[in-house]
Design a protein around this motif. Sequence first.
Motif, short mmCIF file in Angstrom:
data_model
loop_
_atom_site.label_atom_id
_atom_site.label_comp_id
_atom_site.label_asym_id
_atom_site.label_seq_id
_atom_site.Cartn_x
_atom_site.Cartn_y
_atom_site.Cartn_z
N GLU A 1 38.78 -27.52 12.68
CA GLU A 1 37.97 -28.73 12.56
C GLU A 1 38.42 -29.74 13.61
O GLU A 1 39.62 -29.92 13.84
N GLU B 1 47.22 -30.70 10.23
CA GLU B 1 46.30 -31.68 10.82
C GLU B 1 47.10 -32.66 11.67
O GLU B 1 48.14 -33.15 11.26
N ARG C 1 37.51 -33.79 14.78
CA ARG C 1 36.80 -35.06 14.57
C ARG C 1 37.14 -35.96 15.74
O ARG C 1 38.32 -36.13 16.08
N ALA D 1 36.42 -26.59 17.88
CA ALA D 1 36.69 -25.71 16.74
C ALA D 1 36.42 -24.27 17.17
O ALA D 1 35.46 -23.99 17.88
#
Length: 144
Positions: A24, A76, A26, A33
Amino acid sequence: MDWLRAVQQLRDNREPGVLVTVIEVRGHAPREAGAKMVVSREASWGSVGGGNLEATAVARAREMMSSGAAGPQTCELQLNPHAHTEHGRQCCGGSVRMLLEPLAVRPVVALFGIGHVGYELARILSRLPVQLLLVDSRAEQLDR
């Protein structure tokens, strides 16, 4: 060497590894991705973006190998100049989530004696993801 061939090479050499996939993104990030990288104890193939992002992925992958982790993990990272991390800052402005999947080392199964029972066991075992070693003092038994 691309990451897929690296996976095969690690399997052939019976070495552990970790497949890292960007799952992912953002905001802004160095890779999209789906970007992949394979990490072994001493090398890596492919790229998930370089810099802090990649250094963190490599370090986590090697920690997984050292600890014997069997299941996948996620990680993350914030990629901005204010996010302090172990490997410095990366100022893309976004965030990236990665999946780290251990690549299992194929077990070795040695089969001693390839008579009628050993032969049938070898046929069954040859369908499984194992390295099969056949041992028999009669060379003709191993020919077939």
